[in-house]
Design a protein around this motif. Sequence first.
Motif, PDB file in Angstrom:
ATOM      1  N   ARG A 277       0.815  -1.215   0.000  1.00 36.73           N
ATOM      2  CA  ARG A 277       0.000   0.000   0.000  1.00 36.73           C
ATOM      3  C   ARG A 277       0.847   1.263   0.000  1.00 36.73           C
TER       4      ARG A 277
ATOM      5  N   GLY B 125      -3.871   6.437  -1.507  1.00 32.17           N
ATOM      6  CA  GLY B 125      -4.388   5.081  -1.518  1.00 32.17           C
ATOM      7  C   GLY B 125      -5.017   4.640  -2.812  1.00 32.17           C
ATOM      8  N   THR B 126      -4.746   5.343  -3.910  1.00 28.00           N
ATOM      9  CA  THR B 126      -5.367   5.020  -5.193  1.00 28.00           C
ATOM     10  C   THR B 126      -4.360   5.196  -6.323  1.00 28.00           C
TER      11      THR B 126
ATOM     12  N   TRP C 282      -7.113  -6.719  -5.289  1.00 23.56           N
ATOM     13  CA  TRP C 282      -7.327  -5.283  -5.415  1.00 23.56           C
ATOM     14  C   TRP C 282      -8.769  -5.010  -5.825  1.00 23.56           C
TER      15      TRP C 282
ATOM     16  N   THR D 176      -7.805   0.502  -5.773  1.00 26.46           N
ATOM     17  CA  THR D 176      -7.553   0.635  -4.344  1.00 26.46           C
ATOM     18  C   THR D 176      -7.330  -0.754  -3.747  1.00 26.46           C
TER      19      THR D 176
END
Length: 244
Positions: free
Chosen positions: A148, A189-190, A223, A240
């Motif tokens: 992440r 986070g993307t 994912w 994400t």
Amino acid sequence: MPRRPTAKSLTPAQRRAVLASDPATGELAGSPATGASLRDRGLAVAYGAAGRYYLTEAGRAVREELYEESRQGSVPAASGPPAAPAGQAGAAGSGAFAAATGDGPPREEASGQRAAAVARAWAGVLEIRRVTDGSAGTGPGVPAPWERTRMVWAVSLALEAAGVPPSAVDAGGRRVRAGYRVLDSGEPGTVRVEWRGPTASAGRERAERELRTCAERLTGCGWEALLYWGARRTPFLLVTPGGP
């Protein structure tokens, strides 16, 4: 509450093992005895029948301390040369697996060699996920904390491991091969996934079709991916980390 060991508290052998650990998966180099000693200090965890050891989050923090010491020229010679920081996995000369983001040159390795390297890297990711969440299941699990923090690398690897081809550019920056392109979305986070290629091979209809396939493959790799349309109805995915 016991204090976390620091880089300065490690023995020379432990320093060498931590510095030479795989920048992506955290798999330790060095002897099993060194791995066990790091495990006893909470910096590594054993996983798999082969007796491999992997850095824990605390171990990765200590590795970052060692990287910082090396940049300042204060790592003792006995520690050996540092590996590339995990955030730079795939940098030239680092020895780490270079995930194909779709913005690199066409790869010249034999397809079998590349496929084997991708398979090894993905297997390492799955082991780390299982070490992190303690799962004994056979599924892919969900992205580990270290994935992440380097999502472009992690999503690129997941796509290539799932058999999706990456795009590629020549020395002049022109697209010479159709495939996925993974880039930072600008949102925490993307990451964003596009389907890019030479003009004749990257029309909107094909791009949408290929991105739907990418979304399915990413879902199968732990994912979550949603399809959106940008300017001129150009499709793209926002990806994400999945969760339970």
